[in-house]
Write a protein that holds these residues in place. Structure first.
Motif, short mmCIF file in Angstrom:
data_model
loop_
_atom_site.label_atom_id
_atom_site.label_comp_id
_atom_site.label_asym_id
_atom_site.label_seq_id
_atom_site.Cartn_x
_atom_site.Cartn_y
_atom_site.Cartn_z
N MET A 1 0.92 -0.93 0.04
CA MET A 1 0.06 -0.08 0.08
C MET A 1 0.83 1.42 -0.29
SD MET A 1 -3.02 0.67 2.71
CE MET A 1 -3.29 2.38 3.08
N ILE A 2 0.52 2.10 -0.77
CA ILE A 2 1.40 3.46 -0.91
C ILE A 2 0.99 4.44 0.12
CG2 ILE A 2 1.70 5.41 -2.21
CD1 ILE A 2 1.27 3.73 -4.90
N GLU A 3 1.93 4.80 0.99
CA GLU A 3 1.69 5.62 2.07
C GLU A 3 1.29 7.29 1.40
OE1 GLU A 3 4.18 7.51 5.61
OE2 GLU A 3 4.26 5.37 5.15
N LYS A 4 0.34 7.85 1.48
CA LYS A 4 -0.01 9.25 1.08
C LYS A 4 0.87 10.27 1.99
CE LYS A 4 -2.67 8.83 -2.18
NZ LYS A 4 -2.37 9.19 -3.40
N VAL A 5 1.45 11.32 1.32
CA VAL A 5 2.18 12.49 2.08
C VAL A 5 1.26 13.74 2.26
CG1 VAL A 5 4.26 13.78 2.04
CG2 VAL A 5 4.25 11.43 1.07
N PRO A 6 0.81 13.90 3.39
CA PRO A 6 -0.07 14.88 3.65
C PRO A 6 0.60 16.32 3.25
CG PRO A 6 0.47 14.26 5.47
CD PRO A 6 1.01 13.29 4.61
N MET A 7 0.05 17.23 2.41
CA MET A 7 0.61 18.53 2.48
C MET A 7 -0.41 19.70 2.06
SD MET A 7 2.72 18.37 -1.15
CE MET A 7 3.72 16.61 -0.63
N THR A 8 0.03 20.95 2.13
CA THR A 8 -0.87 22.12 1.65
C THR A 8 -0.77 22.33 0.28
OG1 THR A 8 0.87 23.58 2.08
CG2 THR A 8 -0.37 22.99 4.06
N GLN A 9 -1.72 23.11 -0.39
CA GLN A 9 -1.79 23.30 -1.83
C GLN A 9 -0.38 24.22 -2.10
OE1 GLN A 9 -3.65 22.43 -4.29
NE2 GLN A 9 -2.32 23.55 -5.56
N SER A 10 0.05 25.16 -1.35
CA SER A 10 1.31 25.87 -1.36
C SER A 10 2.35 24.96 -1.31
CB SER A 10 1.37 26.88 -0.48
OG SER A 10 1.61 26.59 0.83
N GLY A 11 2.73 23.93 -0.38
CA GLY A 11 3.48 23.19 -0.44
C GLY A 11 3.78 22.22 -1.70
N VAL A 13 2.73 23.11 -4.88
CA VAL A 13 3.29 24.01 -5.74
C VAL A 13 4.66 24.24 -5.57
CG1 VAL A 13 2.98 26.49 -6.54
CG2 VAL A 13 0.97 25.16 -5.95
N LYS A 14 5.29 24.26 -4.47
CA LYS A 14 6.72 24.64 -4.30
C LYS A 14 7.27 23.22 -4.73
CE LYS A 14 6.56 28.09 -0.63
NZ LYS A 14 6.60 28.24 0.65
N LEU A 15 6.87 22.14 -4.31
CA LEU A 15 7.61 20.84 -5.00
C LEU A 15 7.44 21.00 -6.45
CD1 LEU A 15 6.27 17.88 -2.40
CD2 LEU A 15 8.75 19.16 -2.44
N LEU A 19 11.09 20.74 -8.91
CA LEU A 19 11.04 19.61 -9.85
C LEU A 19 11.28 20.40 -11.24
CD1 LEU A 19 11.20 16.63 -10.39
CD2 LEU A 19 8.64 16.79 -10.72
N ARG A 20 10.45 21.26 -11.57
CA ARG A 20 10.67 21.79 -12.92
C ARG A 20 12.00 22.51 -13.14
NH1 ARG A 20 11.56 26.30 -14.93
NH2 ARG A 20 11.44 27.18 -13.19
N TRP A 21 12.25 23.35 -11.92
CA TRP A 21 13.72 23.93 -11.74
C TRP A 21 14.80 23.01 -12.29
CZ3 TRP A 21 17.80 23.69 -8.05
CH2 TRP A 21 18.73 24.28 -8.57
N ARG A 22 14.73 21.90 -11.38
CA ARG A 22 15.68 20.80 -11.19
C ARG A 22 15.99 20.31 -12.95
NH1 ARG A 22 18.76 19.83 -7.05
NH2 ARG A 22 18.07 20.79 -5.13
N GLN A 23 14.67 19.73 -13.32
CA GLN A 23 14.63 19.14 -14.73
C GLN A 23 15.11 20.12 -15.78
OE1 GLN A 23 10.68 17.54 -14.42
NE2 GLN A 23 11.60 15.50 -14.07
N GLN A 24 14.43 21.18 -15.78
CA GLN A 24 14.46 22.18 -17.03
C GLN A 24 15.57 23.14 -16.83
OE1 GLN A 24 10.65 23.71 -17.36
NE2 GLN A 24 9.73 21.92 -17.53
N GLU A 25 16.20 23.53 -15.75
CA GLU A 25 17.34 24.42 -15.74
C GLU A 25 18.58 23.98 -15.03
OE1 GLU A 25 16.01 28.17 -13.75
OE2 GLU A 25 13.97 27.87 -14.69
#
Length: 158
Positions: A1-11, A13-15, A19-25
């Motif tokens: 079973m996959i353990e969910k990771v709770p987070m807020t919407q802003s958290g 968005v930051k992740l 990810l985009r920065w690490r992959q594209q820049e």
């Protein structure tokens, strides 16, 4: 079973932004640094090459970690949160029963925690002690600096 990771919407968005920065820049910048270092010749004694390869390894490891966190994310909509008991997303106002010092914390996901900004991880000792409590309740927290007692004097959402 996959353990969910709770987070807020802003958290969440930051992740995604990281990810985009690490992959594209960051990834293309590191690849360029490796190419430049290779052009300098002998790789066995090439410090720039080894530093760039280490940066690449770190970046790719973090990309994998971010992809995993995003895939398991359970984004909690704080605008729909309410109630009289402390739970994820709550903004809690505490008073230190020894020093009378007030503290304000919001309970957030592990990846979003920043004590200086008043965001504490859901898995932190103080958040675990707060969960399920109400205004007026006292809690005792066994922190690294010793035991602390707090009274909950406020609870807000969003």
């Amino acid at each position: 079973m996959i353990e969910k990771v709770p987070m807020t919407q802003s958290g969440f968005v930051k992740l995604n932004e990281e990810l985009r920065w690490r992959q594209q820049e960051e990834r293309p910048r590191i690849i360029e640094a490796i190419s430049e270092a290779r052009a300098h010749g002998d790789l066995s004694e090439n410090a720039e090459y080894h530093a760039a390869k280490e940066a690449q390894s770190h970046n790719e490891g973090r990309v994998g970690e971010l992809e995993d966190l995003i895939a398991r994310a359970e984004v909690i909509d704080l605008s729909k949160m309410s109630g009289t008991t402390v739970k994820f997303g709550a903004r809690v106002k505490l008073i230190d029963e020894d020093t009378e010092e007030e503290k304000n914390y919001q309970i957030v996901g592990d990846q979003e925690a920043d004590v200086k900004a008043g965001r504490i991880s859901i898995s932190s000792p103080i958040a675990r002690a707060l969960i399920g409590k109400e205004v007026g309740d006292s809690i005792e927290v066994n922190a690294p600096g010793g035991s602390k007692a707090y009274e909950i004097i406020g609870l807000a959402w969003g």
